[in-house]
Design a protein around this motif. Structure first.
Motif, PDB file in Angstrom:
ATOM      1  N   ALA A   1       0.861  -1.179   0.000  1.00  0.00           N
ATOM      2  CA  ALA A   1       0.000   0.000   0.000  1.00  0.00           C
ATOM      3  C   ALA A   1       0.899   1.232   0.000  1.00  0.00           C
ATOM      4  O   ALA A   1       1.943   1.227   0.659  1.00  0.00           O
ATOM      5  CB  ALA A   1      -0.903   0.008   1.224  1.00  0.00           C
ATOM      6  N   PRO A   2       0.526   2.263  -0.724  1.00  0.00           N
ATOM      7  CA  PRO A   2       1.328   3.482  -0.682  1.00  0.00           C
ATOM      8  C   PRO A   2       1.331   4.055   0.736  1.00  0.00           C
ATOM      9  O   PRO A   2       0.305   4.053   1.420  1.00  0.00           O
ATOM     10  CB  PRO A   2       0.605   4.430  -1.635  1.00  0.00           C
ATOM     11  N   ALA A   3       2.483   4.520   1.180  1.00  0.00           N
ATOM     12  CA  ALA A   3       2.570   5.171   2.491  1.00  0.00           C
ATOM     13  C   ALA A   3       1.891   6.529   2.379  1.00  0.00           C
ATOM     14  O   ALA A   3       2.058   7.239   1.390  1.00  0.00           O
ATOM     15  CB  ALA A   3       4.015   5.327   2.923  1.00  0.00           C
ATOM     16  N   SER A   4       1.114   6.887   3.381  1.00  0.00           N
ATOM     17  CA  SER A   4       0.324   8.110   3.294  1.00  0.00           C
ATOM     18  C   SER A   4       1.062   9.346   3.795  1.00  0.00           C
ATOM     19  O   SER A   4       0.625  10.461   3.568  1.00  0.00           O
ATOM     20  CB  SER A   4      -0.981   7.935   4.074  1.00  0.00           C
ATOM     21  N   ALA A   5       2.164   9.162   4.496  1.00  0.00           N
ATOM     22  CA  ALA A   5       2.865  10.313   5.072  1.00  0.00           C
ATOM     23  C   ALA A   5       4.302  10.364   4.582  1.00  0.00           C
ATOM     24  O   ALA A   5       4.809   9.428   3.962  1.00  0.00           O
ATOM     25  CB  ALA A   5       2.834  10.211   6.593  1.00  0.00           C
ATOM     26  N   ASP A   6       4.946  11.480   4.885  1.00  0.00           N
ATOM     27  CA  ASP A   6       6.374  11.598   4.571  1.00  0.00           C
ATOM     28  C   ASP A   6       7.129  10.521   5.294  1.00  0.00           C
ATOM     29  O   ASP A   6       6.756  10.146   6.393  1.00  0.00           O
ATOM     30  CB  ASP A   6       6.890  12.984   4.998  1.00  0.00           C
ATOM     31  N   PRO A   7       8.123   9.922   4.778  1.00  0.00           N
ATOM     32  CA  PRO A   7       8.826  10.306   3.553  1.00  0.00           C
ATOM     33  C   PRO A   7       8.297   9.620   2.302  1.00  0.00           C
ATOM     34  O   PRO A   7       8.989   9.541   1.292  1.00  0.00           O
ATOM     35  CB  PRO A   7      10.253   9.844   3.859  1.00  0.00           C
ATOM     36  N   GLY A   8       7.084   9.113   2.309  1.00  0.00           N
ATOM     37  CA  GLY A   8       6.554   8.415   1.144  1.00  0.00           C
ATOM     38  C   GLY A   8       6.967   6.963   1.164  1.00  0.00           C
ATOM     39  O   GLY A   8       7.209   6.389   2.212  1.00  0.00           O
ATOM     40  N   GLY A   9       7.056   6.372  -0.001  1.00  0.00           N
ATOM     41  CA  GLY A   9       7.411   4.964  -0.088  1.00  0.00           C
ATOM     42  C   GLY A   9       6.173   4.095  -0.054  1.00  0.00           C
ATOM     43  O   GLY A   9       5.061   4.532  -0.363  1.00  0.00           O
TER      44      GLY A   9
END
Length: 147
Positions: free
Chosen positions: A123-131
């Motif tokens: 799943a796409p990470a929703s917060a910084d730093p992304g990933g």
């Protein structure tokens, strides 16, 4: 959280009295903590010695796989839920990779032998730093035989 710190919490929700969440630095030195938590939960749920050993090895394999994919400095989250006849383990780590761990690897074959079900997703990470958040979930049932 520093590289050597661990955090353990027990959810207070009435509907989930047997949930335990452990957050550790995503490094291999933390595997013994996660194996110990898995063994304790399985013993508390009165799993037999073979099922306890299978669960410990499966948790080790899942967490090792995720640690190898983890972005530097990230945290490995491992949730354990005991439901009487089974234990569900869901482990998650932040990764730069947008692909799931290979289902053709030796490690995946070990997981499918030691557990009743195993699944992975991204799943796409929703917060910084992304990933991407890489998830692996397994279920071990009481009395189910390995191999």
């Amino acid at each position: 959280m520093t590289e050597t710190q661990s955090e353990v919490s027990v959810e207070d929700e009435p509907r989930a009295p047997n949930n335990v969440e452990v957050r550790v630095a995503a490094n291999l030195e933390q595997l013994s903590v996660l194996r110990a938590v898995a063994a304790h939960i399985a013993m508390r749920e009165d799993f037999d010695l073979d099922a306890i050993a299978d669960l410990k090895m499966a948790v080790d394999e899942v967490c090792s796989t995720l640690i190898m994919r983890a972005t530097p400095g990230s945290t490995l989250t491992c949730r354990f839920q005991a439901n009487g006849n089974d234990i569900t383990v869901q482990a998650t780590v932040l990764s730069d990779s947008d692909s799931t761990p290979s289902r053709e690897s030796f490690g995946w074959r070990v997981l499918t032998t030691l557990t009743d079900t195993v699944n992975t997703w991204i799943a796409p990470a929703s917060a910084d730093p992304g990933g991407y958040l890489t998830h692996i979930e397994l279920v071990k049932r009481r009395g189910s035989a390995s191999g």
